[in-house]
Enzyme design. Sequence first.
Site, mmCIF file in Angstrom:
data_model
loop_
_atom_site.group_PDB
_atom_site.id
_atom_site.type_symbol
_atom_site.label_atom_id
_atom_site.label_comp_id
_atom_site.label_asym_id
_atom_site.label_seq_id
_atom_site.Cartn_x
_atom_site.Cartn_y
_atom_site.Cartn_z
ATOM 1 N N ASP A 1 68.545 10.800 27.326
ATOM 2 C CA ASP A 1 68.581 10.962 28.781
ATOM 3 C C ASP A 1 67.412 10.214 29.398
ATOM 4 O OD1 ASP A 1 70.125 13.369 30.611
ATOM 5 O OD2 ASP A 1 68.421 12.353 31.520
ATOM 6 N N HIS B 1 65.576 11.455 31.702
ATOM 7 C CA HIS B 1 64.631 12.407 32.266
ATOM 8 C C HIS B 1 63.740 13.083 31.235
ATOM 9 C CE1 HIS B 1 68.032 12.075 35.124
ATOM 10 N NE2 HIS B 1 67.071 12.121 36.023
ATOM 11 N N SER C 1 65.523 12.785 40.883
ATOM 12 C CA SER C 1 66.242 13.757 40.058
ATOM 13 C C SER C 1 65.325 14.457 39.054
ATOM 14 C CB SER C 1 67.392 13.076 39.310
ATOM 15 O OG SER C 1 66.933 11.935 38.607
#
Length: 385
Positions: A190, A192, A288
């Site tokens: 990912d 993040h 995000s």
Amino acid sequence: MTRQLRKLYVALFLAVLALLFVWSARNLLSVTLPPDTSVLDGKWAKAVESHYDKEFPVKRLGTNVWAALDYLLFGEGRPGVIVGRNDWLFSDEEFKPVVNGEQNIADNLALVRGVRDQLARQNIKLVLAIVPAKSRLYPEYLDETQPAAMRTRLYEDFHAAAERAGILAPDLLKPLEQAKSNGEVFLRTDTHWTPMGAEVVAQTLGRTIRGDALLSSEPQQFVTETGEIKPHKGDLLNFLPLDPLFSDLLPPADKLQQRTTHPANDGEAGGDALFADTEVPVALVGTSYSANERWNFPGALRQSLASDLVNHAEDGRGPLLPMLKFLQSEEFKSAPPQVVVWEFPERYLPMQNDLSDFDPSWIAELKKAGTAESLASTAGKTATP
């Protein structure tokens, strides 16, 4: 090829076509049309065509096979992902050069300084949380592909620019690097950070803000609870279209443990409801990294600050657009916070932003102040013997 082999070849080819036709017909029958769809205006044909194109088995087969060849033979995915070692994936936004990147950096830094000035006019302190790139934190998992030269010192240069502008921007790279020995601070598949990485950053910001005594509100205690560990399909897996035929080739899913933070006093209202008739202590603005509840960054920041906050972060908009939107909001004008924490991933600094939703004269005013300050600083350095 003998006559018998030719007949067998034709028969097999027709059999495959028949099988694909049956498969496609089955998918075609599953189409669901809106009640107002009409045959006369072409909406019916367009809806069926769109569904058929999406479900067409040959297209899916070709996509899967081509993606599998790229992945197995060349270690590559679709544009958007960089495949590293040991099943680690990285966003290609951290690697590729940017057209007019240096000019974009100058423009974005001018906007950052303009935001600082607008907040300062209302006695609001800006705290900049510069999130280091995943590839900077985990260079040991990079393969042959390396970040472009302009990104080599991007994090350090961003910090230096913030320091020259008098913006409080604690170093987040060192504590994240130190935390790597206790677990992953970024997700493997990912873009993040993990909840642990988000917590490390929140604790660093909390120590800085408390140390500078930037908050005058009464402390409020928060507690964090952990949930069960579940598989997490990272957003970078979307650039490896191997499902469903070659799903076994995909890197294994990450393991994500959800964390939830709430006030220690369960009877006390949480979240933005606390600020209905009181001053807002902290506003969080960002990307995000802050907006997605999976990482629990706002919760970790609440606990570290011993203060509630309002979250103005947005998914898919970068760090600048949510900040500009926040400064134009009625909430900011009617209930300005004491502190604004601006979460800003380093990879966004060289990117161009579409600012067409904002008043051009206001944007020009923000940039003008920031650009003039930058030119004055450069001239001062040049004149130094």
